[in-house]
Design an enzyme around this catalytic site. Structure first.
Site, PDB file in Angstrom:
ATOM      1  N   HIS A 115       0.867  -1.191   0.000  1.00 53.63           N
ATOM      2  CA  HIS A 115       0.000   0.000   0.000  1.00 53.63           C
ATOM      3  C   HIS A 115       0.902   1.239   0.000  1.00 53.63           C
ATOM      4  O   HIS A 115       1.730   1.419   0.898  1.00 53.63           O
ATOM      5  CB  HIS A 115      -0.868  -0.032   1.267  1.00 53.63           C
ATOM      6  CG  HIS A 115      -2.031   0.876   1.212  1.00 53.63           C
ATOM      7  ND1 HIS A 115      -3.239   0.542   0.640  1.00 53.63           N
ATOM      8  CD2 HIS A 115      -2.157   2.144   1.653  1.00 53.63           C
ATOM      9  CE1 HIS A 115      -4.071   1.557   0.746  1.00 53.63           C
ATOM     10  NE2 HIS A 115      -3.449   2.544   1.364  1.00 53.63           N
ATOM     11  N   ALA A 116       0.740   2.080  -1.033  1.00 53.69           N
ATOM     12  CA  ALA A 116       1.659   3.218  -1.200  1.00 53.69           C
ATOM     13  C   ALA A 116       1.676   4.116   0.038  1.00 53.69           C
ATOM     14  O   ALA A 116       0.658   4.248   0.730  1.00 53.69           O
ATOM     15  CB  ALA A 116       1.222   4.044  -2.411  1.00 53.69           C
ATOM     16  N   HIS A 144      -0.132  11.999  -5.672  1.00 51.26           N
ATOM     17  CA  HIS A 144      -0.719  12.030  -4.333  1.00 51.26           C
ATOM     18  C   HIS A 144       0.359  11.910  -3.267  1.00 51.26           C
ATOM     19  O   HIS A 144       0.439  12.711  -2.331  1.00 51.26           O
ATOM     20  CB  HIS A 144      -1.744  10.894  -4.170  1.00 51.26           C
ATOM     21  CG  HIS A 144      -2.338  10.868  -2.819  1.00 51.26           C
ATOM     22  ND1 HIS A 144      -3.545  11.447  -2.519  1.00 51.26           N
ATOM     23  CD2 HIS A 144      -1.866  10.360  -1.648  1.00 51.26           C
ATOM     24  CE1 HIS A 144      -3.784  11.302  -1.215  1.00 51.26           C
ATOM     25  NE2 HIS A 144      -2.789  10.640  -0.681  1.00 51.26           N
ATOM     26  N   GLU A 145       1.257  10.936  -3.462  1.00 50.80           N
ATOM     27  CA  GLU A 145       2.317  10.715  -2.454  1.00 50.80           C
ATOM     28  C   GLU A 145       3.317  11.872  -2.453  1.00 50.80           C
ATOM     29  O   GLU A 145       3.763  12.320  -1.398  1.00 50.80           O
ATOM     30  CB  GLU A 145       3.035   9.401  -2.727  1.00 50.80           C
ATOM     31  CG  GLU A 145       2.161   8.159  -2.671  1.00 50.80           C
ATOM     32  CD  GLU A 145       1.338   8.070  -1.407  1.00 50.80           C
ATOM     33  OE1 GLU A 145       0.245   7.493  -1.446  1.00 50.80           O
ATOM     34  OE2 GLU A 145       1.763   8.590  -0.359  1.00 50.80           O
ATOM     35  N   HIS A 170       2.243  14.649  -0.297  1.00 46.85           N
ATOM     36  CA  HIS A 170       2.643  14.548   1.114  1.00 46.85           C
ATOM     37  C   HIS A 170       4.083  15.032   1.283  1.00 46.85           C
ATOM     38  O   HIS A 170       4.387  15.806   2.202  1.00 46.85           O
ATOM     39  CB  HIS A 170       2.529  13.105   1.600  1.00 46.85           C
ATOM     40  CG  HIS A 170       1.136  12.610   1.765  1.00 46.85           C
ATOM     41  ND1 HIS A 170       0.197  13.229   2.553  1.00 46.85           N
ATOM     42  CD2 HIS A 170       0.503  11.535   1.238  1.00 46.85           C
ATOM     43  CE1 HIS A 170      -0.940  12.575   2.509  1.00 46.85           C
ATOM     44  NE2 HIS A 170      -0.788  11.535   1.711  1.00 46.85           N
ATOM     45  N   GLU A 206      -4.096  15.240   2.541  1.00 45.71           N
ATOM     46  CA  GLU A 206      -4.516  14.324   1.472  1.00 45.71           C
ATOM     47  C   GLU A 206      -4.840  15.052   0.176  1.00 45.71           C
ATOM     48  O   GLU A 206      -4.919  14.441  -0.884  1.00 45.71           O
ATOM     49  CB  GLU A 206      -5.737  13.516   1.926  1.00 45.71           C
ATOM     50  CG  GLU A 206      -5.494  12.667   3.150  1.00 45.71           C
ATOM     51  CD  GLU A 206      -4.269  11.784   3.028  1.00 45.71           C
ATOM     52  OE1 GLU A 206      -3.675  11.461   4.065  1.00 45.71           O
ATOM     53  OE2 GLU A 206      -3.873  11.445   1.898  1.00 45.71           O
ATOM     54  N   HIS A 258      -7.202   0.544   5.809  1.00 49.79           N
ATOM     55  CA  HIS A 258      -7.160   1.537   6.880  1.00 49.79           C
ATOM     56  C   HIS A 258      -7.764   1.024   8.172  1.00 49.79           C
ATOM     57  O   HIS A 258      -7.481   1.584   9.243  1.00 49.79           O
ATOM     58  CB  HIS A 258      -7.858   2.808   6.410  1.00 49.79           C
ATOM     59  CG  HIS A 258      -7.183   3.404   5.223  1.00 49.79           C
ATOM     60  ND1 HIS A 258      -7.213   2.800   3.982  1.00 49.79           N
ATOM     61  CD2 HIS A 258      -6.422   4.503   5.067  1.00 49.79           C
ATOM     62  CE1 HIS A 258      -6.496   3.508   3.138  1.00 49.79           C
ATOM     63  NE2 HIS A 258      -6.004   4.550   3.770  1.00 49.79           N
ATOM     64  N   TYR A 312      -9.994  11.637   3.720  1.00 48.09           N
ATOM     65  CA  TYR A 312     -10.106  11.505   2.264  1.00 48.09           C
ATOM     66  C   TYR A 312     -11.415  12.100   1.760  1.00 48.09           C
ATOM     67  O   TYR A 312     -11.491  12.618   0.649  1.00 48.09           O
ATOM     68  CB  TYR A 312      -9.979  10.030   1.871  1.00 48.09           C
ATOM     69  CG  TYR A 312      -8.650   9.426   2.266  1.00 48.09           C
ATOM     70  CD1 TYR A 312      -8.567   8.474   3.275  1.00 48.09           C
ATOM     71  CD2 TYR A 312      -7.473   9.834   1.649  1.00 48.09           C
ATOM     72  CE1 TYR A 312      -7.339   7.932   3.653  1.00 48.09           C
ATOM     73  CE2 TYR A 312      -6.246   9.300   2.018  1.00 48.09           C
ATOM     74  CZ  TYR A 312      -6.191   8.349   3.024  1.00 48.09           C
ATOM     75  OH  TYR A 312      -4.977   7.823   3.390  1.00 48.09           O
TER      76      TYR A 312
HETATM   77  C1  LIG Z   1       3.736   6.949   6.832  1.00 50.38           C
HETATM   78  C2  LIG Z   1       2.356   7.188   6.349  1.00 50.38           C
HETATM   79  O1  LIG Z   1       1.445   6.420   6.588  1.00 50.38           O
HETATM   80  N1  LIG Z   1       2.163   8.319   5.613  1.00 50.38           N
HETATM   81  C3  LIG Z   1       0.835   8.665   5.086  1.00 50.38           C
HETATM   82  C4  LIG Z   1       0.816  10.120   4.639  1.00 50.38           C
HETATM   83  C5  LIG Z   1       0.838  11.030   5.854  1.00 50.38           C
HETATM   84  O2  LIG Z   1      -0.068  10.877   6.677  1.00 50.38           O
HETATM   85  O3  LIG Z   1       1.785  11.860   5.949  1.00 50.38           O
HETATM   86  C6  LIG Z   1       0.567   7.788   3.870  1.00 50.38           C
HETATM   87  O4  LIG Z   1       1.341   7.781   2.965  1.00 50.38           O
HETATM   88  N2  LIG Z   1      -0.576   7.048   3.849  1.00 50.38           N
HETATM   89  C7  LIG Z   1      -0.851   6.099   2.791  1.00 50.38           C
HETATM   90  C8  LIG Z   1      -2.051   6.481   1.918  1.00 50.38           C
HETATM   91  C9  LIG Z   1      -1.997   5.671   0.611  1.00 50.38           C
HETATM   92  C10 LIG Z   1      -3.202   5.834  -0.333  1.00 50.38           C
HETATM   93  C11 LIG Z   1      -4.538   5.623   0.347  1.00 50.38           C
HETATM   94  O5  LIG Z   1      -4.639   4.914   1.317  1.00 50.38           O
HETATM   95  N3  LIG Z   1      -5.596   6.212  -0.263  1.00 50.38           N
HETATM   96  C12 LIG Z   1      -6.965   5.900   0.216  1.00 50.38           C
HETATM   97  C13 LIG Z   1      -8.004   6.899  -0.317  1.00 50.38           C
HETATM   98  C14 LIG Z   1      -7.637   7.502  -1.607  1.00 50.38           C
HETATM   99  C15 LIG Z   1      -7.998   6.881  -2.778  1.00 50.38           C
HETATM  100  C16 LIG Z   1      -7.715   7.492  -3.986  1.00 50.38           C
HETATM  101  C17 LIG Z   1      -7.042   8.731  -4.018  1.00 50.38           C
HETATM  102  O6  LIG Z   1      -6.780   9.355  -5.187  1.00 50.38           O
HETATM  103  C18 LIG Z   1      -6.667   9.329  -2.837  1.00 50.38           C
HETATM  104  C19 LIG Z   1      -6.959   8.706  -1.638  1.00 50.38           C
HETATM  105  C20 LIG Z   1      -7.344   4.489  -0.248  1.00 50.38           C
HETATM  106  O7  LIG Z   1      -6.572   3.915  -1.020  1.00 50.38           O
HETATM  107  O8  LIG Z   1      -8.388   4.018   0.199  1.00 50.38           O
HETATM  108  C21 LIG Z   1      -3.102   4.760  -1.420  1.00 50.38           C
HETATM  109  C22 LIG Z   1      -3.005   5.450  -2.744  1.00 50.38           C
HETATM  110  C23 LIG Z   1      -3.421   6.882  -2.534  1.00 50.38           C
HETATM  111  C24 LIG Z   1      -3.163   7.167  -1.073  1.00 50.38           C
HETATM  112  C25 LIG Z   1      -1.973   7.980   1.608  1.00 50.38           C
HETATM  113  O9  LIG Z   1      -1.036   8.413   0.932  1.00 50.38           O
HETATM  114  O10 LIG Z   1      -2.893   8.706   2.052  1.00 50.38           O
HETATM  115 ZN   LIG Z   2      -2.415  10.462   1.308  1.00 48.44          ZN
END
Ligand SMILES: CC(=O)N[C@@H](CC(=O)O)C(=O)NC[C@H](CC1(C(=O)N[C@@H](Cc2ccc(O)cc2)C(=O)O)CCCC1)C(=O)O
Ligand SMILES: [Zn+2]
Length: 585
Positions: free
Chosen positions: A311-312, A341-342, A345, A369, A471, A481
Site C-alpha cells: 500500500h503506497a 498524491h504521495e 505529502h 490528502e 485503513h 479523504y
Molecule cells: C507513513 C504514512 O502512513 N504516511 C501517510 C501520509 C501522511 O499521513 O503523511 C501515507 O502515505 N498514507 C498512505 C495512503 C496511501 C493511499 C490511500 O490509502 N488512499 C486511500 C483513499 C484515496 C484513494 C484514492 C485517491 O486518489 C486518494 C486517496 C485508499 O486507497 O483508500 C493509497 C493510494 C493513494 C493514497 C496515503 O497516501 O494517504
Molecule cells: Zn495520502
C-alpha cells in the site's frame, strides 16, 4: 502551582530537539518493517512506537505544568497545548504493549494475506479491475475477505477496547471523538453531513447511469434498476472508485479516451520516470523539488525477495533531510496519479520542515490528502496528457469533455460516500452505537445506505468485511479523504484563478504557474501552526469546507447525467434497498 510562562521557550527548545530524534527512531523502525516484513522488524517497530508514546507522555507532563492562558505568545501557547496531549502513552505498559501487538498483528495479517496464492497487489487488484466475469469477480471478492478481514474480527474487538481506553485517559468520550478533535472544529460532524447532502444529487445521478450500463453488461438477473449495485462489479475491491469500469460507462464511444495507461506503456515509461515527471510538475510551479536523499532511499517498485507493505505511502523522517515514498508502482495512469498524491505529502513535509515538530502536520488531515490530488487534477487534463505525449491530440468537442469529466467522476464522485462511511462506521463502533455483536451488519447497513452497493453473497457476523480494507486493520482514520475530495476542488479553483485560467474550470492546467505555486506554498508552509480555517481563508478567502467548487467543476457532467437518466426513466437512488443479487448464478 504552575510553572512560570517565562520557562515556555526553554521547554519548547528541548522538546523540539529531542522530539526530532525520537520521531526519527520511530519512523525509521516503522519504515524498516514496511519494506521488510518479518517478526524481527515488526517487533522492533512496535518497540520504537512504544518508546515514542512514552516520550510524548513524559513531555505532556512537562507541558501541563504551564497554564496556557498565561502564555501570551499564541504560537508558543499553541505548541504547549499540542504537546500537552498525552496520546497512547497514557496506557499502562501492559495495555500499551497489547495495543501495539494487536495493531502489528492486524497490519501483518492484512499485508501478507493471499487468495489462491495471490496477493492483493497487484494480482487481486488487477482481477477486480479487468475481469468482466460475474462469478470470477465474486470468488475473488469473497476470497480476499476470507483471507483478510474474517481473520481479524477478535483482534479488532481488542483494538476497539484499548483505543477507547486511550481516548478516555486523554479526556475524550471515545476514540471517535479523539479522532475528530484533529479538526479543532466543534460542529465538524454537522459540516461533514452538510457537504455530503450537497453532493448526494451528483452521486445519485452517477449511480443510476452506471447501474444502467452494468444492467446492459450483466443482465437483469443480477442488476435491479431500482436497487443497490452488487459491490464486486465496479472495478475495485471495495467499490471505492469506479475508474476501471470506464469502458462500460463511456458516454461517447469513438471520442478521445482520457486514459494515459496505453501511452505510458507504449512509450516505455518506468516507475522512476513517472516519479521524475511528477516532481518536475511541482518544481515547474516553483514548489520544492524532492531532495537527493529522496531519490536514494525511496522504494519505487515491489521487491521480489521479501514481504513488503505494498500500500503506497509517503514518509517524513523529521530530520529535515530524509523524505521517502514506498510504492509497488505499476505502469498505468492510476499509479501516475497516486505518485502525485504521495509527492503531495512529500511537498507538505518539505514546506513545513522548519516549523516546530508539533506543527509539522497538515492544517487538518484532509489538507494533507488534498495536496497531490489538487495537482493531479491539472496533470490529468486532456491538454496536459497530450503535452506529455501520452494521448493523441484531444478532439475539441463537448463529447470528449463529457468523456473526460466522466473519468474524473468515476474517481472522485464515486468515492464520496465510501470516504464518508468508513469513519461513520468506526465512530459508531467506538461510541458503542454499533454493538460488537453487530459489526458486519452495521457495515453493510451503511454500504447500502450511503453507497448504494450490496454484497454479492449473504454476509454473517462470522465475516468482518471492514477488515478487508487497509485503513481498518492499519488504524488509519479515513474521513480525511472525504474532506480531501471537497477541499481539493476549492484549492484547484483558487490555484486556477491565481494562474490566470479563464473558461471551463475542468480544463484548467496550471502547470508552470509560479503564481499558483506561491499561493499553495505559502499555505503549506504554515503546517498546523494555524487552524485549518485560517489556512483555508489565506488561500481561498473562505473559512468553510464547501462543495461549490466541486459542483461547479462537474456541472456539465451533471447536466448530461440528468438528461440521460430522465430519457431512460431511471429510478434515482435505490428504493429497493433490501434487494440482494441471487447467490446461485
Ligand atoms: C507513513 C504514512 O502512513 N504516511 C501517510 C501520509 C501522511 O499521513 O503523511 C501515507 O502515505 N498514507 C498512505 C495512503 C496511501 C493511499 C490511500 O490509502 N488512499 C486511500 C483513499 C484515496 C484513494 C484514492 C485517491 O486518489 C486518494 C486517496 C485508499 O486507497 O483508500 C493509497 C493510494 C493513494 C493514497 C496515503 O497516501 O494517504
Ligand atoms: Zn495520502
Amino acid at each position: 502551582g504552575f510553572a512560570s510562562p517565562d520557562g515556555a521557550p526553554a521547554f519548547l527548545e528541548q522538546y523540539n530537539s529531542t522530539s526530532e530524534v525520537k520521531l526519527f527512531e520511530a519512523v525509521d523502525a516503522e519504515w524498516n518493517y514496511n519494506v521488510n516484513i518479518n517478526d524481527q522488524t515488526q517487533a522492533a517497530s512496535e518497540a520504537a512506537g512504544i518508546a515514542l508514546s512514552n516520550f510524548q507522555a513524559e513531555q505532556a507532563v512537562g507541558a501541563k505544568l504551564f497554564e496556557p492562558s498565561e502564555i501570551t505568545d499564541t504560537n508558543l501557547r499553541r505548541q504547549v497545548e499540542k504537546i500537552s496531549v498525552v496520546g497512547e502513552g497514557a496506557l499502562s505498559d501492559e495495555d500499551l504493549a497489547a495495543l501495539s501487538k494487536v495493531n502489528g498483528d492486524m497490519q501483518t495479517a492484512y499485508s501478507t494475506a493471499t487468495y489462491n496464492g495471490k496477493p492483493l497487489d497487484p494480482d487481486l487488484t488487477a482481477t477486480m479491475a479487468s475481469s468482466r466475469n460475474y462469478n470470477e469477480l465474486r470468488d475473488t471478492w469473497k476470497g480476499w475477505r476470507d483471507a483478510s478481514g474474517k481473520l481479524m474480527r477478535e483482534d479488532f474487538k481488542t483494538y476497539v477496547d484499548l483505543q477507547n481506553e486511550v481516548a478516555v485517559l486523554n479526556g475524550f468520550d471515545d476514540m471517535g471523538a479523539f479522532w475528530r478533535a484533529a479538526y479543532e472544529t466543534p460542529n465538524i460532524e454537522q459540516q461533514f453531513e452538510a457537504v455530503w447532502q450537497e453532493m448526494l444529487p451528483l452521486y445519485e445521478q452517477l449511480h443510476a447511469f452506471v447501474r444502467r450500463r452494468l444492467y446492459q453488461q450483466y443482465g437483469d438477473k443480477v442488476i435491479n434498476l431500482k436497487g443497490p449495485i452488487p459491490a464486486h462489479l465496479l472495478g475495485n475491491m471495495w467499490a471505492q472508485d469506479w475508474l476501471n469500469v470506464y469502458n462500460l460507462v463511456e458516454p461517447y464511444a469513438g471520442y478521445t479516451r482520457p486514459d494515459a495507461t496505453a501511452g505510458l506503456q507504449q512509450q516505455g515509461w518506468t516507475a522512476e520516470k513517472m516519479f521524475h515527471e511528477a516532481d518536475d510538475f511541482f518544481g515547474n510551479m516553483g514548489l520544492i523539488r524532492a531532495p537527493q536523499a529522496f531519490w536514494d532511499k525511496t522504494m519505487f517498485t515491489k521487491p521480489t525477495d521479501r514481504d513488503v507493505v505494498c500500500h503506497a505511502s509517503a514518509w517524513d523522517f523529521y530530520n529535515r533531510q530524509d523524505f521517502r515514498i514506498k510504492m509497488c508502482t505499476e505502469i498505468n495512469q492510476q499509479d501516475f496519479v497516486t505518485i502525485h498524491h504521495e509527492l503531495g505529502h512529500i511537498q507538505y513535509y518539505l514546506q513545513y520542515m522548519d516549523q516546530p515538530t508539533v506543527f509539522r502536520d497538515g492544517a487538518n488531515p484532509g489538507f494533507h490528502e488534498a495536496v497531490g490530488d489538487t495537482l493531479a487534477l491539472s496533470v490529468g487534463t486532456l491538454d496536459h496528457l497530450y503535452k506529455l505525449d501520452l494521448i493523441g491530440k484531444p478532439d475539441e468537442n463537448p463529447q470528449s469533455d463529457i468523456n473526460y469529466l466522466m473519468s474524473v467522476a468515476l474517481d472522485k464522485i464515486a468515492f464520496i460516500p465510501f470516504g464518508y462511511l468508513m469513519d461513520k462506521w468506526r465512530w459508531d463502533v467506538f461510541s458503542g452505537r454499533s454493538a460488537k455483536t453487530n459489526l458486519n451488519q452495521a457495515w453493510w447497513d451503511y454500504r447500502v445506505k450511503y453507497q448504494g452497493v450490496t454484497p454479492p453473497l449473504s454476509r454473517t457476523e462470522e465475516d468482518f468485511d471492514p477488515g478487508a480494507k487497509f485503513h481498518i486493520p492499519n488504524n488509519v482514520p479515513y474521513i480525511r479523504y472525504f474532506v480531501s475530495v471537497v477541499v481539493q476542488f476549492q484549492f484547484y479553483e483558487a490555484l486556477c484563478g491565481a494562474s490566470g485560467h479563464v473558461g471551463d474550470l475542468y480544463k484548467c492546467d496550471f502547470n508552470g504557474s509560479t503564481e499558483a505555486g506561491k499561493m499553495f506554498g505559502d499555505m503549506l508552509k504554515l503546517g498546523s501552526s494555524v487552524t485549518w480555517e485560517d489556512a483555508l481563508e489565506k488561500m481561498t478567502g473562505t473559512r468553510e469546507m464547501s462543495s461549490a467548487s466541486l459542483v461547479k467543476y462537474f456541472q456539465p457532467l451533471l447536466d448530461f447525467l440528468t438528461e440521460q437518466n430522465t430519457k431512460n426513466n431511471e429510478v434515482i437512488g435505490w428504493p429497493d434497498y433490501s434487494w440482494e443479487p441471487p447467490t446461485n448464478t
